[in-house]
Design a protein around this motif. Structure first.
Motif, PDB file in Angstrom:
ATOM      1  N   LEU A 355       0.836  -1.197   0.000  1.00  0.00           N
ATOM      2  CA  LEU A 355       0.000   0.000   0.000  1.00  0.00           C
ATOM      3  C   LEU A 355       0.871   1.246   0.000  1.00  0.00           C
ATOM      4  CD1 LEU A 355      -2.708  -0.938   2.694  1.00  0.00           C
ATOM      5  CD2 LEU A 355      -2.808  -1.253   0.208  1.00  0.00           C
ATOM      6  N   SER A 356       0.394   2.285  -0.699  1.00  0.00           N
ATOM      7  CA  SER A 356       1.076   3.577  -0.709  1.00  0.00           C
ATOM      8  C   SER A 356       0.065   4.625  -0.254  1.00  0.00           C
ATOM      9  CB  SER A 356       1.583   3.897  -2.122  1.00  0.00           C
ATOM     10  OG  SER A 356       2.143   5.197  -2.168  1.00  0.00           O
ATOM     11  N   LEU A 357       0.257   5.130   0.940  1.00  0.00           N
ATOM     12  CA  LEU A 357      -0.716   6.041   1.550  1.00  0.00           C
ATOM     13  C   LEU A 357      -0.123   7.426   1.734  1.00  0.00           C
ATOM     14  CD1 LEU A 357      -1.964   3.632   4.379  1.00  0.00           C
ATOM     15  CD2 LEU A 357      -2.872   3.873   2.059  1.00  0.00           C
ATOM     16  N   ALA A 358      -1.002   8.413   1.775  1.00  0.00           N
ATOM     17  CA  ALA A 358      -0.550   9.770   2.071  1.00  0.00           C
ATOM     18  C   ALA A 358      -0.043   9.831   3.511  1.00  0.00           C
ATOM     19  CB  ALA A 358      -1.693  10.758   1.863  1.00  0.00           C
ATOM     20  N   ARG A 359       0.881  10.753   3.769  1.00  0.00           N
ATOM     21  CA  ARG A 359       1.501  10.821   5.100  1.00  0.00           C
ATOM     22  C   ARG A 359       0.484  11.126   6.197  1.00  0.00           C
ATOM     23  NH1 ARG A 359       7.191  11.895   4.766  1.00  0.00           N
ATOM     24  NH2 ARG A 359       7.986  10.280   3.356  1.00  0.00           N
ATOM     25  N   ASP A 360      -0.605  11.820   5.846  1.00  0.00           N
ATOM     26  CA  ASP A 360      -1.565  12.198   6.883  1.00  0.00           C
ATOM     27  C   ASP A 360      -2.644  11.143   7.107  1.00  0.00           C
ATOM     28  OD1 ASP A 360      -2.842  12.492   4.484  1.00  0.00           O
ATOM     29  OD2 ASP A 360      -3.621  14.509   4.864  1.00  0.00           O
ATOM     30  N   GLN A 361      -2.560   9.997   6.413  1.00  0.00           N
ATOM     31  CA  GLN A 361      -3.531   8.926   6.614  1.00  0.00           C
ATOM     32  C   GLN A 361      -3.069   7.995   7.735  1.00  0.00           C
ATOM     33  OE1 GLN A 361      -3.638   7.749   2.286  1.00  0.00           O
ATOM     34  NE2 GLN A 361      -5.866   7.779   2.612  1.00  0.00           N
ATOM     35  N   ASP A 362      -4.037   7.399   8.426  1.00  0.00           N
ATOM     36  CA  ASP A 362      -3.748   6.466   9.513  1.00  0.00           C
ATOM     37  C   ASP A 362      -3.461   5.092   8.893  1.00  0.00           C
ATOM     38  OD1 ASP A 362      -3.763   4.698  11.668  1.00  0.00           O
ATOM     39  OD2 ASP A 362      -5.253   5.864  12.778  1.00  0.00           O
ATOM     40  N   ALA A 363      -2.197   4.744   8.767  1.00  0.00           N
ATOM     41  CA  ALA A 363      -1.805   3.519   8.070  1.00  0.00           C
ATOM     42  C   ALA A 363      -2.341   2.273   8.780  1.00  0.00           C
ATOM     43  CB  ALA A 363      -0.286   3.457   7.958  1.00  0.00           C
TER      44      ALA A 363
END
Length: 528
Positions: A355-363
């Motif tokens: 997965l590649s998530l934005a830094r402000d998302q709760d991984a």
């Protein structure tokens, strides 16, 4: 077993296309002392044919690309006819006009020259008498030879690629051959311009992929500078394209090679029963496998990941491994949840998801949501989704993928009914996870061999190992062990005594039992 044929030999490149400039360099033309008097900026126009014409309305007889030869004998003394003659050639998209100076025009006619300059039509005058038949013969013979060479090249390439396909050669083999004989990187993409496969010298391919975002944005534009495309599809459906990146040869020859390559890829897909989606899976599998193996440094794989459509700038990466997962189902789940990522089956019974998530998302929350929805959609409440802690540095992704794989393997090896969370991490598999991580360490291997030597070398060792495994996994519960092995308590006691005798340990001693348990976990991990 069908053998893959050897690659075809070097294919003779096509001669450069005849242009007005090249025609003017021919020896027969040079003997006429040619002089360009107009349209000098258009001398690279291709010459398709040579035509001798004196009629004022010559344009109606042309189809475009002709170099028209004339003495102007029917134009002398009529400036309107001279200007119209040039305009008619321009309307017919002639390549150039060559005027032989002589009786009709001893010097360059200014009206024709000005009209040609306004139209951008190359106009050449010959200062010495010149038999037009010789020029016609020379150019026509070159054009015919080039057309024959193009047909030969086309058939040679088609035959060679078809031979590879019918011999069962994989997609990469076809692309490697195409790249070898085009002398440039070859890229296959889907309709969204995501890279499915590449071939060519690795540094050159990496240079292309590094700039792929710009190249993809311009992919719909006109060809130029050796960037040659051919569409992939059939039966009215387009599903991708193949691109020659920086082809140095003649454009027509490059387009021919691209067309033959496209035909071969479509045939490969039809005969192999594959699809563009399958190629996407193979692309993701190759990338994730290279990341996990560590053979290629992660930094060098960054252009491939970006070209495959994975966001990589200022992202949080979550490595996951799903046991017994279906790649197609996992991809659908990612699209449904709007999560960017790569999916690939890279080990038996294991599918990797990066997965590649934005830094402000709760991984952690998104990973748990993904796992919960997956269990709900699949109807399998025991679906194992193993994960490593999120990574914010691309270079740490390979370690994360390996860790997630270790966790998934540790859960698969477990003989106990574990109450697992939606997403399983290393801390959830405790000692078994640690042993799994250390299984390839020579010291751990030596420890396992030494502790279990008495059973591993014994003839009845397998049966006793199974009893020992159940006994230790059940917390040394004799009743439970006897029940699971369908033996009486006295029979179990005799087997436990045999185990203790062969190992030289006292299983009632916690430390000795723990040592044997760790050795057995290590042995099982190594065997798996």
């Amino acid at each position: 077993m069908t053998s893959t044929p050897e690659p075809w030999g070097p294919v003779e490149p096509l001669e450069p296309a005849l242009s007005v400039r090249r025609v003017l360099t021919l020896e027969r033309v040079l003997a006429g002392e040619p002089e360009v008097v107009a349209g000098a900026a258009q001398l690279d126009r291709p010459v398709r044919w040579v035509h001798v014409a004196e009629a004022a309305d010559v344009g109606v007889m042309l189809t475009g690309g002709e170099m028209v030869l004339t003495t102007g004998v029917l134009l002398a003394g009529d400036e309107n006819a001279q200007a119209e003659y040039i305009r008619s050639l321009h309307r017919a998209e002639a390549a150039a006009v060559v005027l032989g100076l002589g009786r009709a025009f001893p010097t360059t006619p200014d009206v024709m020259r000005r009209a040609a300059e306004r139209c951008g039509l190359p106009m050449v005058v010959l200062h010495r008498p010149f038999p037009f038949a010789e020029l016609t013969e020379e150019v026509q013979s070159r054009l015919v030879r080039r057309k024959f060479a193009a047909v030969s090249l086309s058939e040679a390439v088609r035959t060679a690629l078809t031979g590879l396909i019918t011999a069962g050669a994989p997609l990469q083999r076809l692309l490697d051959e195409i790249a070898h004989h085009t002398g440039c990187p070859v890229v296959v993409t889907n309709l969204a311009h995501r890279v499915l496969a590449t071939a060519g010298e690795r540094p050159a391919v990496d240079d292309v992929l590094r700039d792929w975002e710009r190249i993809a944005r311009q992919a719909g534009g006109s060809e130029g500078d050796g960037w040659i495309r051919a569409e992939l599809g059939g039966r009215g459906e387009r599903w991708g394209q193949i691109m020659l990146c920086g082809y140095r040869g003649d454009t027509a020859g490059g387009r021919l090679l691209a067309d033959r390559a496209a035909e071969a890829l479509v045939l490969h897909r039809m005969l192999g029963g594959t699809s563009a989606h399958t190629w996407e899976e193979q692309s993701a599998q190759s990338l994730l496998t290279d990341l996990v193996s560590g053979v290629v440094p992660a930094r060098q794989l960054l252009p491939r990941a970006r070209a495959a459509g994975l966001p990589v700038n200022r992202r949080t990466f979550v490595p996951l491994v799903v046991r017994d997962g279906d790649p197609a189902q996992l991809e659908r789940m990612l699209r449904l949840l709007g999560l960017p990522g790569l999916v690939a089956e890279f080990a038996e019974g294991a599918v990797a998801v990066l997965l590649s998530l934005a830094r402000d998302q709760d991984a952690d929350a998104l990973a748990a949501h993904f796992a919960t929805r997956l269990r709900t959609e699949s109807g399998e409440s025991r679906t194992v989704v193993a994960a490593a802690d999120p990574r914010i540095v691309w270079d740490d992704v390979p370690t994360g993928l390996r860790e997630a794989q270790h966790v998934a393997d540790a859960v698969a090896d477990s003989s106990a009914a574990l109450d697992l969370p939606a997403v399983v991490r290393l801390r959830d598999v405790h000692l078994r996870g640690l042993i799994r991580l250390l299984r390839d360490d020579p010291h751990v291997q030596s420890f396992a061999e030494r502790e279990l030597d008495g059973l591993l070398c014994a003839g009845a060792g397998d049966d006793l190992l199974a009893v020992l495994r159940t006994y230790l996994a059940s917390g040394r519960n004799k009743s439970r062990t006897a029940q699971l092995h369908h033996v009486s308590r006295p029979a179990l006691y005799r087997r436990l005594e045999a185990i203790e005798a062969r190992l030289g340990v006292d299983l009632d001693d916690f430390e000795q039992a723990a040592s044997v348990h760790i050795a057995l976990l290590a042995h099982d991990a190594q065997q798996a």
